[in-house]
Write a protein that holds these residues in place. Structure first.
Motif, PDB file in Angstrom:
ATOM      1  N   HIS A 224      30.395  66.575 -28.301  1.00 50.79           N
ATOM      2  CA  HIS A 224      29.772  65.619 -29.217  1.00 50.79           C
ATOM      3  C   HIS A 224      30.091  65.971 -30.665  1.00 50.79           C
ATOM      4  O   HIS A 224      30.370  65.086 -31.485  1.00 50.79           O
ATOM      5  CB  HIS A 224      28.259  65.602 -28.998  1.00 50.79           C
ATOM      6  N   ALA A 225      30.072  67.257 -30.979  1.00 52.55           N
ATOM      7  CA  ALA A 225      30.387  67.687 -32.346  1.00 52.55           C
ATOM      8  C   ALA A 225      31.818  67.334 -32.718  1.00 52.55           C
ATOM      9  O   ALA A 225      32.131  67.081 -33.890  1.00 52.55           O
ATOM     10  CB  ALA A 225      30.163  69.186 -32.487  1.00 52.55           C
ATOM     11  N   GLY A 226      32.713  67.318 -31.727  1.00 52.25           N
ATOM     12  CA  GLY A 226      34.111  66.992 -31.973  1.00 52.25           C
ATOM     13  C   GLY A 226      34.410  65.513 -31.993  1.00 52.25           C
ATOM     14  O   GLY A 226      35.556  65.112 -32.205  1.00 52.25           O
ATOM     15  N   GLY A 227      33.386  64.675 -31.738  1.00 51.69           N
ATOM     16  CA  GLY A 227      33.576  63.231 -31.803  1.00 51.69           C
ATOM     17  C   GLY A 227      33.704  62.537 -30.473  1.00 51.69           C
ATOM     18  O   GLY A 227      33.887  61.320 -30.411  1.00 51.69           O
ATOM     19  N   LEU A 228      33.602  63.281 -29.360  1.00 48.14           N
ATOM     20  CA  LEU A 228      33.735  62.692 -28.034  1.00 48.14           C
ATOM     21  C   LEU A 228      32.392  62.138 -27.565  1.00 48.14           C
ATOM     22  O   LEU A 228      31.384  62.854 -27.606  1.00 48.14           O
ATOM     23  CB  LEU A 228      34.234  63.728 -27.019  1.00 48.14           C
TER      24      LEU A 228
ATOM     25  N   ASN B 277      43.704  62.201 -27.937  1.00 49.34           N
ATOM     26  CA  ASN B 277      42.312  62.069 -28.363  1.00 49.34           C
ATOM     27  C   ASN B 277      41.578  63.395 -28.172  1.00 49.34           C
ATOM     28  O   ASN B 277      40.781  63.576 -27.241  1.00 49.34           O
ATOM     29  CB  ASN B 277      41.617  60.955 -27.583  1.00 49.34           C
ATOM     30  N   TYR B 278      41.835  64.314 -29.082  1.00 47.50           N
ATOM     31  CA  TYR B 278      41.225  65.641 -29.061  1.00 47.50           C
ATOM     32  C   TYR B 278      40.051  65.689 -30.041  1.00 47.50           C
ATOM     33  O   TYR B 278      39.787  64.741 -30.778  1.00 47.50           O
ATOM     34  CB  TYR B 278      42.262  66.694 -29.450  1.00 47.50           C
ATOM     35  N   SER B 279      39.385  66.822 -30.078  1.00 48.42           N
ATOM     36  CA  SER B 279      38.268  67.004 -30.994  1.00 48.42           C
ATOM     37  C   SER B 279      38.762  66.952 -32.445  1.00 48.42           C
ATOM     38  O   SER B 279      39.954  67.126 -32.722  1.00 48.42           O
ATOM     39  CB  SER B 279      37.575  68.342 -30.751  1.00 48.42           C
ATOM     40  N   LEU B 280      37.827  66.742 -33.358  1.00 49.42           N
ATOM     41  CA  LEU B 280      38.178  66.666 -34.780  1.00 49.42           C
ATOM     42  C   LEU B 280      38.821  67.964 -35.250  1.00 49.42           C
ATOM     43  O   LEU B 280      39.809  67.938 -35.994  1.00 49.42           O
ATOM     44  CB  LEU B 280      36.927  66.369 -35.607  1.00 49.42           C
TER      45      LEU B 280
ATOM     46  N   GLU C 244      40.358  55.851 -30.918  1.00 45.70           N
ATOM     47  CA  GLU C 244      39.672  55.709 -29.636  1.00 45.70           C
ATOM     48  C   GLU C 244      39.066  57.009 -29.115  1.00 45.70           C
ATOM     49  O   GLU C 244      38.666  57.092 -27.953  1.00 45.70           O
ATOM     50  CB  GLU C 244      40.651  55.153 -28.589  1.00 45.70           C
ATOM     51  N   VAL C 245      38.974  58.021 -29.960  1.00 48.66           N
ATOM     52  CA  VAL C 245      38.441  59.309 -29.515  1.00 48.66           C
ATOM     53  C   VAL C 245      37.060  59.152 -28.884  1.00 48.66           C
ATOM     54  O   VAL C 245      36.800  59.642 -27.782  1.00 48.66           O
ATOM     55  CB  VAL C 245      38.381  60.308 -30.686  1.00 48.66           C
ATOM     56  N   ALA C 246      36.156  58.484 -29.584  1.00 47.07           N
ATOM     57  CA  ALA C 246      34.772  58.392 -29.119  1.00 47.07           C
ATOM     58  C   ALA C 246      34.621  57.488 -27.904  1.00 47.07           C
ATOM     59  O   ALA C 246      33.781  57.751 -27.029  1.00 47.07           O
ATOM     60  CB  ALA C 246      33.874  57.887 -30.248  1.00 47.07           C
ATOM     61  N   GLU C 247      35.428  56.442 -27.820  1.00 52.09           N
ATOM     62  CA  GLU C 247      35.236  55.442 -26.771  1.00 52.09           C
ATOM     63  C   GLU C 247      36.077  55.671 -25.525  1.00 52.09           C
ATOM     64  O   GLU C 247      35.739  55.174 -24.449  1.00 52.09           O
ATOM     65  CB  GLU C 247      35.564  54.050 -27.338  1.00 52.09           C
ATOM     66  N   VAL C 248      37.150  56.402 -25.646  1.00 49.95           N
ATOM     67  CA  VAL C 248      38.102  56.526 -24.536  1.00 49.95           C
ATOM     68  C   VAL C 248      38.201  57.947 -23.989  1.00 49.95           C
ATOM     69  O   VAL C 248      38.338  58.151 -22.788  1.00 49.95           O
ATOM     70  CB  VAL C 248      39.498  56.024 -24.959  1.00 49.95           C
ATOM     71  N   GLY C 249      38.126  58.959 -24.871  1.00 50.64           N
ATOM     72  CA  GLY C 249      38.436  60.303 -24.410  1.00 50.64           C
ATOM     73  C   GLY C 249      39.935  60.475 -24.316  1.00 50.64           C
ATOM     74  O   GLY C 249      40.714  59.664 -24.826  1.00 50.64           O
ATOM     75  N   HIS C 250      40.349  61.514 -23.630  1.00 52.61           N
ATOM     76  CA  HIS C 250      41.773  61.873 -23.596  1.00 52.61           C
ATOM     77  C   HIS C 250      42.421  61.401 -22.298  1.00 52.61           C
ATOM     78  O   HIS C 250      42.194  61.980 -21.235  1.00 52.61           O
ATOM     79  CB  HIS C 250      41.913  63.391 -23.735  1.00 52.61           C
TER      80      HIS C 250
END
Length: 307
Positions: free
Chosen positions: A40-44, A232-235, A256-262
């Motif tokens: 969550h801290a990384g934006g996921l 789509n990695y962490s910040l 799309e980091v938050a909505e999709v993941g990697h």
């Protein structure tokens, strides 16, 4: 290297097929639960979980690319995946060709580079265009998690199910990108370590060397890149990677980091599609794509075109 002899290759007709959107906090996955605060801290926030198998994902994306380009046939298909096959590489390839409506196209399976499979597939597709004097190759990358953990410590992210495809051709099929060059550095003998400093140094050496090799291919490497596409990695990971590439974090395009993941290599094609469709890329802008895995680092240089 004689850059004037490099064939003109275009990437266009991008299509993406994601699994269903699921909050990562709702996943029944101990690996994700244990790292939820860091994620969550990384934006996921979400990942994609597919009901379809990997061949069905690949087929849906392939159909999308063909429809976008108005094509009913291609000269070849390159299918990249790092996921277990439904049956075998050959039978899955046949199912993809038939399902996409191009049953007579020769198919080639590509793997071995995990989230960097896009770079490997592009090398194969470009090689086919050159060696066999083809006009258009359909490139498809698809992956799906089947029972394994979704948390990925490399990049501090959550793995998603999805597929993306595009057309690699001697001419563009609508707006897209011209391929300027690519480079890959592999360290198959590298030992994955838990020490973050040692792990970071391994990535630094790989990316720096890949960038040096890429610049050696470009006729005007000093021109630089206006945009950077990563997985789509962490910040924190994206910040680190952008610094290695000498590009400001504000130029990193990963909406799309938050909505999709990697989603393995699908991240990269999806990012290129949104960069073109939603901005801020303009004609002539140079785009750098960084495709990474725990033991390989690839860079792809592109130039945005209007078709």
């Amino acid at each position: 290297m004689n850059t004037d002899a490099r064939p003109v290759v275009h990437l266009s007709g991008i299509a993406v097929e994601w699994g269903g959107r699921v909050p990562i906090a709702a996943l029944d996955d101990p690996s994700v639960a244990a790292e939820l605060e860091n994620l969550h801290a990384g934006g996921l926030r979400h990942c994609r979980v597919a009901a379809q198998d990997v061949v069905e994902l690949a087929t849906a994306a392939a159909r999308g690319s063909l429809a976008a380009a108005g094509l009913t046939s291609v000269d070849a298909v390159v299918h990249a995946t790092d996921s277990p096959y439904r049956e075998t590489a050959t039978k899955d390839g046949w199912a993809l060709l038939a399902g996409a409506g191009v049953p007579a196209a020769p198919g080639v399976a590509v793997g071995g580079s995990a989230s960097a499979n896009l770079a490997a597939a592009l090398r194969v597709a470009t090689g086919l265009l050159t060696a066999e004097r083809l006009d258009t190759v359909l490139l498809v990358s698809a992956d799906r998690i089947t029972g394994g953990p979704r948390y990925q410590p490399v990049g501090v992210t959550v793995l998603s199910d999805g597929a993306a495809s595009c057309l690699i051709g001697r001419r563009p099929y609508g707006p897209g990108y011209r391929v300027l060059g690519s480079s890959t550095v592999v360290r198959a003998d590298a030992v994955e370590v838990s020490n973050s400093l040692k792990a970071a140094n391994l990535v630094k050496v790989g990316v720096t060397e890949a960038l040096r090799r890429l610049n050696g291919q470009l006729p005007d490497p000093g021109r630089g890149f206006r945009h950077l596409i990563t997985g789509n990695y962490s910040l924190a990971t994206r910040t680190f990677l952008s610094r290695l590439c000498g590009i400001e974090l504000s130029a990193v395009h990963t909406p799309e980091v938050a909505e999709v993941g990697h989603g393995f290599s699908a991240d990269l094609l999806s990012g290129l599609a949104s960069l073109r469709e939603q901005g801020p890329a303009g004609p002539g802008d140079r785009v750098l794509v960084l495709a990474t895995s725990p033991r390989s680092w690839s860079l792809i240089a592109l130039e945005h075109t209007d078709g």
